[in-house]
Motif scaffolding. Structure first.
Motif, PDB file in Angstrom:
ATOM      1  N   GLU A  35      29.840 -23.549  -5.313  1.00  4.75           N
ATOM      2  CA  GLU A  35      29.745 -22.442  -6.267  1.00  4.75           C
ATOM      3  C   GLU A  35      28.586 -21.523  -5.897  1.00  4.75           C
ATOM      4  O   GLU A  35      27.543 -21.972  -5.431  1.00  4.75           O
ATOM      5  N   ASP A 207      30.091 -16.409  -8.392  1.00  4.35           N
ATOM      6  CA  ASP A 207      31.155 -17.009  -9.200  1.00  4.35           C
ATOM      7  C   ASP A 207      30.737 -17.016 -10.665  1.00  4.35           C
ATOM      8  O   ASP A 207      31.567 -16.872 -11.554  1.00  4.35           O
ATOM      9  N   SER A 225      31.257 -15.723 -16.180  1.00  5.66           N
ATOM     10  CA  SER A 225      32.111 -16.138 -15.063  1.00  5.66           C
ATOM     11  C   SER A 225      32.744 -14.904 -14.447  1.00  5.66           C
ATOM     12  O   SER A 225      33.308 -14.058 -15.163  1.00  5.66           O
ATOM     13  N   ASP A 227      35.547 -13.556 -12.310  1.00  7.45           N
ATOM     14  CA  ASP A 227      36.875 -13.886 -11.799  1.00  7.45           C
ATOM     15  C   ASP A 227      37.409 -12.735 -10.950  1.00  7.45           C
ATOM     16  O   ASP A 227      38.298 -11.984 -11.356  1.00  7.45           O
TER      17      ASP A 227
END
Length: 281
Positions: A35, A207, A225, A227
């Motif tokens: 991540e 991320d 987050s 996306d």
């Protein structure tokens, strides 16, 4: 996904002449393998302190850090750090600077030939093969930072810690290094924690973006987050509604929810006072 790095209720106090100063208050964060996480917030919010605790350079007053279930105690090659200043030794070549890290980690584990090939491999990762024999004063600031990243990667860390690694670079060099970092992270699947003050950089690379509250006793304010499909193209994203929305959310947190008003300095007061007297004269 399973937790790779677990920052659990981390608090830290520093002694001062006026008593203990609590820099962080119960910072908790679970990070998965591979991540890319950015820490963002105003100056003094404890971003670098969090990074230094994960690196093992500071000991938390309360709470702790687990890496693959093992408690972090002190620095280790599995957690490599890239600072804003490249920290290269000026009397050594790019190759020799990377060699220092390789010998420290792999002496007795790799043959001389294997270490040589590994050094060249990591210089190639950051597109610095052509400057292997150059000393720091013979290469540009961006190239120095590439060598610093190569040195960190050469330790084969599972976690790469980056403290504003591109902050001192011009915009074009910064963009090239951001693109290189995305390529490297995709190939190596390192876990990356990066501190930045640049909202666009955070959205482009991350991320998740961890937004810190203002200090003292700073903590995690919000987690965003991101996306966006990888690989990411900065030009294509410039007008992407999702990208624009993520950017707006971070800006809203920083400049509305965590507005920080800097105190007026004594110098500013003197200038204001002088201007007022001149206006009334």
């Amino acid at each position: 996904m399973s937790t790779h790095l677990d920052i659990s209720k981390v608090s830290i106090e520093f002694p001062t002449p006026k008593g203990p100063f609590k820099a962080l208050d119960e910072v908790s964060l679970k990070i998965a393998k591979g991540e890319f996480v950015s820490l963002i917030g105003h100056s003094g919010c404890g971003k670098s302190t969090v990074l230094n605790i994960v690196a093992g350079l500071y000991d938390a007053t309360e709470g702790g850090v687990l890496l693959d279930g093992k408690e972090v105690r002190g620095p280790g090659p599995e957690r490599a750090v890239v600072f804003q200043n490249h920290s290269l030794l000026p009397w050594l070549t790019a190759y020799e600077n990377v060699e220092l890290a390789v010998k420290r980690v792999f002496k007795g584990k790799k043959s001389k030939k294997e270490m040589h090939e590994w050094i060249l491999h990591n210089l190639a990762l950051v597109h610095m093969s052509h400057a292997a024999d150059k000393r720091p004063n013979e290469i540009s600031g961006g190239m120095k930072q590439r060598v610093g990243i190569a040195r960190a990667l050469a330790m084969e860390p599972s976690v790469l810690l980056m403290d504003e690694p591109f902050g001192a670079l011009d915009a074009l060099t910064r963009a090239h290094l951001q693109d290189s970092l995305m390529e490297i992270q995709k190939d190596l699947n390192n876990t990356v924690i990066m501190i930045t003050h640049d909202v666009d950089e955070a959205v482009l690379l991350s991320d998740r973006i961890i937004m810190m509250t203002n200090g003292p006793a700073a903590t995690v304010g919000e987690i965003l987050s991101v996306d966006l499909e990888r690989p990411r193209d900065r030009l294509a994203l410039a007008n992407d509604p999702k990208y624009v929305n993520y950017r707006a959310q971070v800006l809203t947190f920083l400049y509305e929810k965590q507005r920080k008003v800097e105190p007026i300095t004594q110098a500013s007061k003197v200038v204001t006072s002088t201007a007022s007297r001149a206006a009334s004269a």
